[in-house]
Design an enzyme around this catalytic site. Sequence first.
Site, PDB file in Angstrom:
ATOM      1  CB  CYS A   1      -0.931   0.110   1.205  1.00 23.51           C
ATOM      2  SG  CYS A   1      -2.120  -1.227   1.309  1.00 23.51           S
TER       3      CYS A   1
ATOM      4  NE  ARG B   1       4.622   1.674  -0.379  1.00 25.62           N
ATOM      5  CZ  ARG B   1       5.766   1.609   0.279  1.00 25.62           C
ATOM      6  NH1 ARG B   1       6.874   1.981  -0.321  1.00 25.62           N
ATOM      7  NH2 ARG B   1       5.813   1.176   1.507  1.00 25.62           N
TER       8      ARG B   1
ATOM      9  CD1 TRP C   1      -0.645  -6.279  -3.276  1.00 26.01           C
ATOM     10  CD2 TRP C   1      -0.696  -6.854  -1.112  1.00 26.01           C
ATOM     11  NE1 TRP C   1      -0.401  -7.623  -3.197  1.00 26.01           N
ATOM     12  CE2 TRP C   1      -0.435  -8.011  -1.887  1.00 26.01           C
ATOM     13  CE3 TRP C   1      -0.781  -6.988   0.270  1.00 26.01           C
ATOM     14  CZ2 TRP C   1      -0.241  -9.267  -1.317  1.00 26.01           C
ATOM     15  CZ3 TRP C   1      -0.599  -8.239   0.839  1.00 26.01           C
ATOM     16  CH2 TRP C   1      -0.327  -9.362   0.047  1.00 26.01           C
TER      17      TRP C   1
ATOM     18  CG  ASN D   1       2.132   0.594   4.088  1.00 25.86           C
ATOM     19  OD1 ASN D   1       3.290   0.952   4.087  1.00 25.86           O
ATOM     20  ND2 ASN D   1       1.808  -0.645   3.824  1.00 25.86           N
ATOM     21  N   GLY D   2      -0.117  -1.206   6.252  1.00 24.21           N
ATOM     22  CA  GLY D   2       0.267  -2.101   7.343  1.00 24.21           C
ATOM     23  C   GLY D   2      -0.910  -2.967   7.743  1.00 24.21           C
TER      24      GLY D   2
ATOM     25  CD  GLU E   1      14.496 -14.423 -10.170  1.00 15.86           C
ATOM     26  OE1 GLU E   1      13.975 -14.768  -9.096  1.00 15.86           O
ATOM     27  OE2 GLU E   1      14.263 -13.331 -10.721  1.00 15.86           O
TER      28      GLU E   1
ATOM     29  CE  LYS F   1      11.058 -12.223 -11.952  1.00 14.44           C
ATOM     30  NZ  LYS F   1      11.976 -11.983 -10.879  1.00 14.44           N
TER      31      LYS F   1
ATOM     32  CD  GLU G   1       7.694 -12.475  -9.421  1.00 17.63           C
ATOM     33  OE1 GLU G   1       7.678 -11.730  -8.438  1.00 17.63           O
ATOM     34  OE2 GLU G   1       8.657 -12.486 -10.226  1.00 17.63           O
TER      35      GLU G   1
ATOM     36  CG  HIS H   1      15.030 -37.787  -4.209  1.00 19.60           C
ATOM     37  ND1 HIS H   1      15.233 -39.097  -3.843  1.00 19.60           N
ATOM     38  CD2 HIS H   1      16.256 -37.271  -4.490  1.00 19.60           C
ATOM     39  CE1 HIS H   1      16.533 -39.356  -3.861  1.00 19.60           C
ATOM     40  NE2 HIS H   1      17.176 -38.264  -4.256  1.00 19.60           N
TER      41      HIS H   1
ATOM     42  CE  LYS I   1      10.514  -3.276  -8.366  1.00 20.29           C
ATOM     43  NZ  LYS I   1      10.729  -4.687  -8.674  1.00 20.29           N
TER      44      LYS I   1
HETATM   45  C1  G6P Z   1       8.195  -8.745  -3.783  1.00 22.08           C
HETATM   46  C2  G6P Z   1       8.611  -8.418  -5.196  1.00 22.08           C
HETATM   47  C3  G6P Z   1       9.811  -9.263  -5.590  1.00 22.08           C
HETATM   48  C4  G6P Z   1      10.936  -9.072  -4.593  1.00 22.08           C
HETATM   49  C5  G6P Z   1      10.481  -9.336  -3.160  1.00 22.08           C
HETATM   50  C6  G6P Z   1      11.506  -8.887  -2.163  1.00 22.08           C
HETATM   51  O1  G6P Z   1       7.693 -10.034  -3.733  1.00 22.08           O
HETATM   52  O2  G6P Z   1       7.543  -8.629  -6.090  1.00 22.08           O
HETATM   53  O3  G6P Z   1      10.250  -8.880  -6.878  1.00 22.08           O
HETATM   54  O4  G6P Z   1      11.974  -9.938  -4.918  1.00 22.08           O
HETATM   55  O5  G6P Z   1       9.298  -8.603  -2.879  1.00 22.08           O
HETATM   56  O6  G6P Z   1      11.628  -7.497  -2.239  1.00 22.08           O
HETATM   57  P1  G6P Z   1      12.916  -6.679  -1.862  1.00 22.08           P
HETATM   58  O7  G6P Z   1      12.548  -5.252  -2.167  1.00 22.08           O
HETATM   59  O8  G6P Z   1      13.148  -6.900  -0.409  1.00 22.08           O
HETATM   60  O9  G6P Z   1      14.033  -7.174  -2.690  1.00 22.08           O
END
Ligand code: G6P
Length: 607
Positions: free
Chosen positions: A2, A27, A74, A98-99, A479, A483, A486, A502, A602
Amino acid sequence: MCGIIGIIGKGEVAPLLIEGLRRLEYRGYDSAGVATLVDGRIECRRAEGKLTNLEALLAREPVAGTIGIGHTRWATHGVPNEKNAHPHATDRVAVVHNGIIENFQALRAEVEERGHTLVSDTDTEVVAHLITLYLEDGKGTAEATCAALNRLEGAFALGIIFAGKPDLMIAARRGSPLAIGYGDGEMYLGSDALALAPLTREIMYLEDGDWAVITSDDATVFDAEHLGVTREVRLTAHSGATLGKGGYRHFMLKEIFEQPQVIGDTLHAYTNPKTRSVALPDLGFDAAETPAMTLVACGTSYYACMVAKCWLERLARIPVDVDVASEFRYRGAYMAEGGVALFVSQSGETADTLAALRYARDHGQHIVSVVNVPESTIARESDAVLQTYAGPEIGVASTKAFTTQLTVLACFAIATARARGAMDHDTETRLVDALAGIPARAAEVLNHDDTLRALAHQVAEARDVLYLGRGTSYPIALEGALKLKEISYIHAEGYAAGEMKHGPIALIDEDVPVIVIAPSDELFEKTASNMQEVVARGGRVIFFSDAKGVERLGALATTTVTLPEVDPFAAPILYAIPVQMLAYHTAVLKGTDVDQPRNLAKSVTVE
Ligand code: G6P
């Protein structure tokens, strides 16, 4: 997550609130809203979905007012709809938050008992009612807010305005970040300085527990004990320039293509090309005396830590523990006295990573952080900071932040190894040369854009995709899968290639593409065996390797992507790029919202 913004201005604030929210949309984008004072009355405009919906609403139903607050959401408590969108207001108080208010149910029951009717499903609305209740009891605005803050459990950044008070905004911070901006006869509030950068560069960051009374020309700050405190006003490095896509279709694509440049910039900061050695700033600890290191992060940044663990253990001969922050902070981790704890975060604001940092600090660790935002809370609470020079990353799926994190961590591993007497000069120059070659090799990888776009057609049809790798390619497999999940919403799993037998081997059939990440390194033959196991079961292999690897095993694969040959040490930085590109092109084919994928944000400032 947020994003919140607040402005006490000279002119109408609604357009400025929207501009700030645009810079905060990373955010969260489940809903957006603003509240202003018109003739002393609180006026709200709120809309479900992205900011463009709120803009359309404001075009139909404009709102005046020279003071206002705004929010981009969010969702945590309550589905993303207009009713649950912030600001939440009574006729006396409007609040953006926010929180998470953890005790909101008990508080809600209390205010309902006093005759208040709450209409949303959020944890936030109760804050507006609680303050109102204290106002009804005859308290002043600051006193009523203070009384309400004392009752809140959980994490919050709050922006609050009051009916009939056009020159007053109250801000409060516990856990979630909050910055106050100073203008010329105007004052601002924002979740970060980036949001405020078009308005001012003079920023004061509130510290945890702080709250502030803001008028058009000043801010009076109090700490958690309600004692007046002075916080430094500094100049933010953020630019107020519009963050554009530079001709690219998406921010994510632009950021993928920026990688040769930003990896180069990051190397420039931490290596000396003349001596072909690593040159880090003084981090305030003696690596030779350090008994152990702990690496903690979330999401993509966590995968960077996994790669770094391999590098540090192998090169520097130091025990390294690595964990996701949301687990680490609660598992009662044992931390060796005199240890170093390293936190990796693009935003520098991730709530779990920050909480893990505080745990480590409380357990006597020396705190180092690798962040992309040097003014962030994680940076400010660290003993030493190694910045990544990725520049602003807007696409929610991290790309250039990841490869620059890896670049910094590679330099950190070399520096640690050298300090511990575990690496000779020749090895250091070889590894630094390997890193120095990455920007040019990365540019070559970007030339494979057409190949990867064509390959995306195979992946886009799949329901499940498996990514396999060993050693430092294992985190890259993780990763790659992250990706893809996501941004394309295709189920994908990253697996240690040797572990596949396994379990996940049961998934293999001709409909499950198996992406094998296998640069020519000492584990290549091991990965090759696992690839044979996939092929023997009718699996469809997409093989990412270099010319040597493709010559050796390419015939087994349905499709091969031949990447430049690099020293195995630097390979994970390079191999991260094609997996990003494959995910990107797959998402484009699927028609998803690449830069703002559903349900994600993000910067994750809730736990
Ligand atoms: C969110 C983002 C990711 C990121 C993660 C950690 O999930 O969508 O892209 O890797 O947070 O964020 P940071 O800012 O701590 O790297």
